[in-house]
Design a protein around this motif. Structure first.
Motif, PDB file in Angstrom:
ATOM      1  N   GLY A 214       1.705  37.909  77.578  1.00 34.55           N
ATOM      2  CA  GLY A 214       2.493  37.663  76.375  1.00 34.55           C
ATOM      3  C   GLY A 214       3.591  38.675  76.125  1.00 34.55           C
ATOM      4  N   ASP A 215       3.954  39.469  77.150  1.00 36.62           N
ATOM      5  CA  ASP A 215       4.969  40.501  76.938  1.00 36.62           C
ATOM      6  C   ASP A 215       6.344  39.916  76.643  1.00 36.62           C
ATOM      7  N   GLN A 219       9.010  39.569  69.503  1.00 33.71           N
ATOM      8  CA  GLN A 219       8.254  40.377  68.553  1.00 33.71           C
ATOM      9  C   GLN A 219       8.170  39.660  67.213  1.00 33.71           C
ATOM     10  N   SER A 231      -5.056  39.275  75.651  1.00 32.86           N
ATOM     11  CA  SER A 231      -3.613  39.275  75.389  1.00 32.86           C
ATOM     12  C   SER A 231      -3.328  39.086  73.907  1.00 32.86           C
ATOM     13  N   ARG A 234      -4.003  42.324  72.177  1.00 29.68           N
ATOM     14  CA  ARG A 234      -2.933  43.290  72.503  1.00 29.68           C
ATOM     15  C   ARG A 234      -1.657  42.984  71.726  1.00 29.68           C
ATOM     16  N   HIS A 235      -1.267  41.712  71.701  1.00 30.83           N
ATOM     17  CA  HIS A 235       0.028  41.325  71.156  1.00 30.83           C
ATOM     18  C   HIS A 235      -0.003  41.165  69.638  1.00 30.83           C
ATOM     19  N   ASP A 236      -1.096  40.592  69.113  1.00 28.30           N
ATOM     20  CA  ASP A 236      -1.154  40.241  67.690  1.00 28.30           C
ATOM     21  C   ASP A 236      -1.984  41.214  66.850  1.00 28.30           C
TER      22      ASP A 236
END
Length: 367
Positions: A214-215, A219, A231, A234-236
């Motif tokens: 999800g990089d 943003q 993921s 990490r992302h949310d």
């Protein structure tokens, strides 16, 4: 080149990890300035490399550090064939490792069998099996894994979400000696993903970003629910926790892993002593089982009792959940004549008077 503070810190952590694992300097000549070639029979370590920034940073620094210690350093790349273009990613990762000077560089294709625990777990199991096979085949003493401090925090949160109990707080270990012939080493548990990115940029190493991480999601946008749980954490979740905590939440979680690991080791040692006194191995109908002294188990502290039951299941190859373990415990602490507890792999647990037997269905005829 002049090493940055980040490079120096990562090199120090990697060197310390190898030395704590018994893979220190192989001769006094490696303490002298200049280039020294490791002996042909020097210990070999293999870097597990995916082509991502973390593992390529580890591969680059492992080559440097192993050279100063007199260790041989290679790499292995596992291609799961679960994503389009994975062969090209594996080929590029291997090429980069060769350019960095690692030898041997091994690429292994694995077939992932879906076992009902999800594609991530199935891929992990296939990857680890292949890594150990390759390590044994080439005589490697250790496999280096590039898990970072961020991975550590994500692992702890995933464990808590899955009701893994207090043991999840000790996270991943720096050194795992579970397998007698090959060690798993995680020298980057004190290194952040931001630092591995900086290392790759400092060394001008190009990396591959797994799209499922999800990089590339803008943003502020949440990942779709079909992305892997890690993921999404990490992302949310992690940025939200950082905002709420007013700081580095991954760092806060990492601070407590060593304390939790010491607590776990102490409880495990007590559980091993108790296991020997309350568990009797059995073999019935060609299958392994065991009997438990219910009275003696009842007298154990709950924390030890649960661990003994978990050990019983692990030793019999039963992939028991916490619900299975608690159901067996109720045969001890809340016995009122209930029936058998069904377990994975065809096993069952049942109580008769003051004995609890754990065996496969075929062994019940002798109960």
């Amino acid at each position: 080149m002049a090493y940055t503070a980040t490079l120096k810190s990562a090199i120090g952590k990697l060197r310390g990890c190898l030395e704590r694992a018994g893979l220190g300097r192989q001769g006094e000549q490696f303490a002298q300035h200049g280039t020294h070639t490791p002996a042909g029979d020097a210990p070999l370590v293999l870097v597990a490399c995916s082509g991502g920034r973390d593992s390529l940073a580890l591969a680059a620094l492992a080559h440097i550090v192993c050279g100063t210690l007199g260790l041989r350093c290679g790499a292995m790349i596992i291609d799961h064939r679960m994503q389009e273009g994975s062969a090209g990613v594996a080929e590029q990762a291997a090429s980069t490792c060769v350019d960095l000077g690692l030898d041997p560089v091994i690429v292994r294709i694995v077939h992932v069998n879906q076992d009902g625990n999800g594609p991530e777990a199935a891929a992990r199991d296939a990857r680890y099996e292949a890594m150990f096979d390759e390590a044994r085949a080439c005589g490697a003493q250790a496999i280096l894994l590039a898990h970072t401090r961020d991975d550590q925090a994500e692992t702890i949160i995933m464990g808590l979400m899955r009701s893994g109990g207090v043991d999840v707080l000790d996270g991943m270990r720096e050194c795992n000696n579970r397998y007698d012939d090959v060690m798993l080493l995680r020298p980057f548990l004190g290194i952040t993903r931001k630092q591995t990115t900086a290392i790759c940029r400092d060394l001008r190493i190009s990396w591959w970003d797994d799209p499922t991480n999800g990089d590339n999601i803008p943003q502020g946008e949440r990942l779709p629910r079909d992305y892997p749980l890690r993921s999404r954490i990490r992302h949310d979740l992690m940025p939200l926790l950082d905002d709420i905590a007013g700081g580095d939440m991954a760092g806060h979680l990492a601070q407590y892993t060593d304390i939790a690991a010491r607590d776990r080791d102490y409880l495990e040692s007590k559980a091993l002593v108790a296991y020997d006194s309350v568990v009797t191995p059995e073999e019935t109908g060609g299958s392994l089982g065991c009997s438990l002294d219910a009275k003696a188990m009842f007298s154990l502290p709950a924390a030890i009792r649960i661990r003994v039951i978990a050990m019983v299941c692990a030793n019999l190859g039963i992939a028991a959940s916490i619900q299975h373990i608690e159901s067996i415990e109720r045969l001890i602490v809340d016995w009122h004549g209930q029936g058998v507890v069904s377990l994975p792999s065809g096993y069952q647990a049942f109580r008769k008077k003051h004995v609890i037997r754990v065996c496969q269905d075929s062994g019940h005829e002798n109960r």
